[in-house]
Design a protein around this motif. Sequence first.
Motif, mmCIF file in Angstrom:
data_model
loop_
_atom_site.group_PDB
_atom_site.id
_atom_site.type_symbol
_atom_site.label_atom_id
_atom_site.label_comp_id
_atom_site.label_asym_id
_atom_site.label_seq_id
_atom_site.Cartn_x
_atom_site.Cartn_y
_atom_site.Cartn_z
ATOM 1 N N PRO A 14 0.838 -1.208 0.000
ATOM 2 C CA PRO A 14 0.000 0.000 0.000
ATOM 3 C C PRO A 14 0.870 1.254 0.000
ATOM 4 C CG PRO A 14 -0.092 -1.094 2.130
ATOM 5 C CD PRO A 14 0.704 -1.976 1.212
ATOM 6 N N PRO A 15 0.436 2.307 -0.701
ATOM 7 C CA PRO A 15 1.239 3.527 -0.751
ATOM 8 C C PRO A 15 1.334 4.189 0.620
ATOM 9 C CG PRO A 15 -0.899 3.899 -1.739
ATOM 10 C CD PRO A 15 -0.809 2.428 -1.424
ATOM 11 N N VAL A 16 2.487 4.773 0.865
ATOM 12 C CA VAL A 16 2.695 5.499 2.107
ATOM 13 C C VAL A 16 2.307 6.959 1.854
ATOM 14 C CG1 VAL A 16 4.392 6.218 3.813
ATOM 15 C CG2 VAL A 16 4.565 3.972 2.744
ATOM 16 N N HIS A 17 1.309 7.434 2.572
ATOM 17 C CA HIS A 17 0.819 8.798 2.379
ATOM 18 C C HIS A 17 1.551 9.725 3.343
ATOM 19 C CE1 HIS A 17 -2.346 7.433 -0.247
ATOM 20 N NE2 HIS A 17 -2.668 6.509 0.630
ATOM 21 N N THR A 18 2.337 10.637 2.762
ATOM 22 C CA THR A 18 3.090 11.571 3.594
ATOM 23 C C THR A 18 2.413 12.933 3.685
ATOM 24 O OG1 THR A 18 4.395 12.225 1.677
ATOM 25 C CG2 THR A 18 5.293 10.467 3.066
ATOM 26 N N HIS A 19 1.394 13.156 2.855
ATOM 27 C CA HIS A 19 0.673 14.427 2.844
ATOM 28 C C HIS A 19 -0.796 14.183 3.138
ATOM 29 C CE1 HIS A 19 4.196 15.225 0.283
ATOM 30 N NE2 HIS A 19 4.118 16.441 0.793
ATOM 31 N N PRO A 20 -1.431 15.137 3.804
ATOM 32 C CA PRO A 20 -2.879 14.988 4.011
ATOM 33 C C PRO A 20 -3.631 15.182 2.699
ATOM 34 C CG PRO A 20 -2.098 17.075 4.916
ATOM 35 C CD PRO A 20 -0.885 16.321 4.465
ATOM 36 N N SER A 21 -4.754 14.543 2.607
ATOM 37 C CA SER A 21 -5.621 14.686 1.438
ATOM 38 C C SER A 21 -6.412 15.986 1.555
ATOM 39 C CB SER A 21 -6.565 13.492 1.356
ATOM 40 O OG SER A 21 -7.321 13.537 0.191
ATOM 41 N N ALA A 22 -6.666 16.615 0.423
ATOM 42 C CA ALA A 22 -7.370 17.904 0.423
ATOM 43 C C ALA A 22 -8.842 17.718 0.746
ATOM 44 C CB ALA A 22 -7.222 18.575 -0.937
ATOM 45 N N GLY A 23 -9.341 18.555 1.633
ATOM 46 C CA GLY A 23 -10.748 18.521 1.995
ATOM 47 C C GLY A 23 -11.590 19.389 1.076
ATOM 48 N N LEU A 24 -12.866 19.395 1.327
ATOM 49 C CA LEU A 24 -13.821 20.087 0.458
ATOM 50 C C LEU A 24 -13.595 21.598 0.422
ATOM 51 C CD1 LEU A 24 -16.352 19.967 -1.339
ATOM 52 C CD2 LEU A 24 -17.704 20.229 0.735
ATOM 53 N N LEU A 25 -13.399 22.241 1.562
ATOM 54 C CA LEU A 25 -13.281 23.700 1.575
ATOM 55 C C LEU A 25 -12.058 24.189 0.821
ATOM 56 C CD1 LEU A 25 -14.486 24.591 5.172
ATOM 57 C CD2 LEU A 25 -15.724 24.744 3.011
#
Length: 174
Positions: A14-25
């Motif tokens: 599985p990919p290692v996520h180093t950044h948060p995913s962008a939210g709706l706002l």
Amino acid sequence: MAKRKSVTPPPATPPVHTHPSAGLLRRLGALLYDYLVVISLLVIAGFIGMGVAQLLLVTGLATVPEGRDASWLLTSPLYSAWLALVIMGFYVWFWTRAGQTIGMRAWRLRIQNVDGSNIRITQALIRLATAAFGLGNLMCLLGGERPKAFQDIWAECEVIVLSKDENLNMLDKS
């Protein structure tokens, strides 16, 4: 004759996520900024379209029906396709070159593949076709820990939030 052995690929890690995913706002803020830029590009493209229409009339390559003026040429499907090409060109150019549009840079967002590389032209076109003028971002409300918009799922990419330093480094690269 010997039987061929089937080779099974190793299980994908599985990919290692180093950044948060962008939210709706954040996505909607960047979208608003980009809409302002796109509107200004459409104004410029409209002037070019009007100039071409006038040139066609002056040279006799196009005629206007009785009782109409030159603006009649601007209601053609060709003119609409020209404006759509300008919009598509804006997003495809920025997404495939730097992973950020002007609005995304202001909101520190980046679109990328899961491995961190820039998206391909086909992915950008899929995103445009499935975004529904930004309404696809509403799926971020259902995302949980790593929200994804409808267009992210279809284009197999992600929109992440960069730190201030990473965003400045992205600006220096372009």
